[in-house]
Structures are given as C-alpha cells and as structure tokens.
Design an enzyme around this catalytic site. Structure first.
Site, short mmCIF file in Angstrom:
data_model
loop_
_atom_site.label_atom_id
_atom_site.label_comp_id
_atom_site.label_asym_id
_atom_site.label_seq_id
_atom_site.Cartn_x
_atom_site.Cartn_y
_atom_site.Cartn_z
N GLU A 174 0.84 -1.20 0.00
CA GLU A 174 0.00 0.00 0.00
C GLU A 174 0.87 1.25 0.00
O GLU A 174 2.05 1.20 0.38
CB GLU A 174 -0.90 -0.07 1.27
CG GLU A 174 -1.80 1.09 1.52
CD GLU A 174 -2.87 1.32 0.47
OE1 GLU A 174 -2.52 1.54 -0.69
OE2 GLU A 174 -4.07 1.33 0.83
N ASP A 175 0.31 2.37 -0.42
CA ASP A 175 1.07 3.63 -0.42
C ASP A 175 1.24 4.20 0.98
O ASP A 175 2.34 4.56 1.39
CB ASP A 175 0.43 4.66 -1.35
CG ASP A 175 -1.07 4.89 -1.10
OD1 ASP A 175 -1.66 4.21 -0.23
OD2 ASP A 175 -1.66 5.75 -1.78
N ASP A 193 -3.11 5.60 6.90
CA ASP A 193 -3.57 6.86 7.48
C ASP A 193 -4.43 6.54 8.70
O ASP A 193 -3.90 6.19 9.75
CB ASP A 193 -4.33 7.60 6.37
CG ASP A 193 -4.69 9.02 6.71
OD1 ASP A 193 -3.92 9.68 7.40
OD2 ASP A 193 -5.77 9.48 6.28
N THR A 197 -9.45 1.47 5.97
CA THR A 197 -9.58 0.68 4.75
C THR A 197 -8.74 -0.60 4.84
O THR A 197 -9.23 -1.69 4.54
CB THR A 197 -9.11 1.51 3.52
OG1 THR A 197 -9.68 2.80 3.62
CG2 THR A 197 -9.54 0.86 2.23
N ARG A 255 0.24 11.68 -9.06
CA ARG A 255 0.61 10.29 -8.73
C ARG A 255 1.97 9.93 -9.34
O ARG A 255 2.71 9.13 -8.79
CB ARG A 255 -0.44 9.31 -9.26
CG ARG A 255 -1.76 9.35 -8.52
CD ARG A 255 -2.61 8.15 -8.94
NE ARG A 255 -4.01 8.31 -8.57
CZ ARG A 255 -4.52 7.97 -7.39
NH1 ARG A 255 -3.75 7.46 -6.46
NH2 ARG A 255 -5.81 8.13 -7.15
#
Ligand code: IMP
Length: 174
Positions: free
Chosen positions: A97-98, A101, A105, A163
């Site tokens: 994942e990036d 936070d 999710t 992005r």
C-alpha cells in the site's frame, strides 16, 4: 491557482529505502514464493519498484477497495471495486500500500483477505502516518514514518493529480 510542491522525501531516498525493504522481504521469505497484492491506485508505483528488487519468486496481483462512507465515518464494510484474479489460499501474501492513514480501509481489507486462508499475511506500506490512526493495523514493513501532512507523489494523489511524481511531496497552498 497553481499548487506549490515541497519535496518531503527525495527520489533517491525513496529508491534507497525501497531497496532496503526489498532486501528484507527477500531475506524473510528465502526459499519461498510470495504473492504480492498491490493496492490500486496509490500503491502501484511502490509495488512495481519494490517487486523489481525482490529476489524470491513473486506472483503479482492487484486489488482496489474503498471503505463505505470514506471521508466521514467508516460503516465497517469494505467495498471491493476490483478483486484479485489469484486464489491466495495457502500462499505467503504481502499487501503493498502507499500509506496507512486512519487504518480503516486496510483493516477491513486485511480481514477480508485473512478469511481467504493465506499461509501468511503481511502488510508493507511506503509511508505511515501514525498520528492519524483510528483503528489498529499491524504494519510489517514500513518505508517512512511521516508527520500529519497531506502528501503526494509516488502513487499518491491530490484530486487525482501528481501520482506520477518520482518523489514524495507536500502541497503548499493553491
Ligand atoms: P485509511 O488508512 O483507511 O484512512 O486510508 C488510506 C488511504 O487514504 C491511502 O491508501 C491513500 O489512498 C489515502 N491517503 C491517506 N493519506 C493520504 C495523503 O497524505 N495523501 C494522499 N492520499 C492519502
């Protein structure tokens, strides 16, 4: 109107850290095959760069998910907008994942994946913003811990832009 972008983590620093994580994963899974799940769309640049540097056999797949009620409160359900092609049962799975936070999710996504019976399930994220965490998520591999700032680049967007920046930046003003 034009946003100013400040570099937070340079391209060289990101690439060097990705090499270190890839080496660690290669060591941890020596003699094994891994199935890497890149999370669309933000995790795609990190996932491709990372897997290029992993030396154990990799099966690559992608998934896209969002939690219902994103932006406000999570309803506790994950909406899978693109599911995997591969069956992950009995496989060593690494979710890439990036950024983690609030964790909402990923928490739901990891529960969904766990129910499919992988042999192991790890989470690898390029960035971690622990100050924003609402639900607990175990991060197994992390690139950088960052402060509570909205970041862009290396897969992450601001209104779907930026992005493709090869570094991690912060948007300053508009
Ligand atoms: P959460 O952990 O469920 O709150 O959501 C994580 C997702 O929100 C990430 O996969 C990103 O797509 C997005 N996100 C969170 N923080 C940022 C940021 O600083 N910049 C860009 N996207 C972000």
């Amino acid at each position: 109107m034009k946003e100013q972008i400040q570099v937070m983590i340079s391209e060289e620093e990101v690439n060097a850290r990705i090499s270190e994580i890839a080496a660690q994963i290669s060591e941890d899974f020596k003699g094994e095959e891994i199935l890497v799940i890149g999370i669309l769309r933000g995790g795609v640049y990190f996932c491709t760069e990372l897997t290029k540097k992993i030396t154990v056999p990799v099966i690559l797949d992608f998934m896209e998910a969002s939690s219902y009620g994103a932006g406000t409160e999570s309803s506790g359900q994950v909406h899978i907008t693109k599911d995997l092609i591969e069956d992950i049962a009995g496989k060593h799975v690494i979710v890439v994942e990036d950024i983690v936070d609030t964790g909402r999710t990923l928490r739901l996504l990891l529960e969904n994946l766990k129910a499919r019976g992988p042999k192991s399930l790890k989470l690898c994220t390029l960035l971690d913003k622990p100050q924003r965490r609402v639900v607990e998520v175990q991060v197994d591999y992390n690139g950088f811990v960052i402060p509570n700032k909205f970041v862009i680049g290396y897969g992450m967007d601001y209104a779907q832009k930026y992005r493709n920046l090869p570094y991690i930046g912060v948007v300053e003003g508009e």
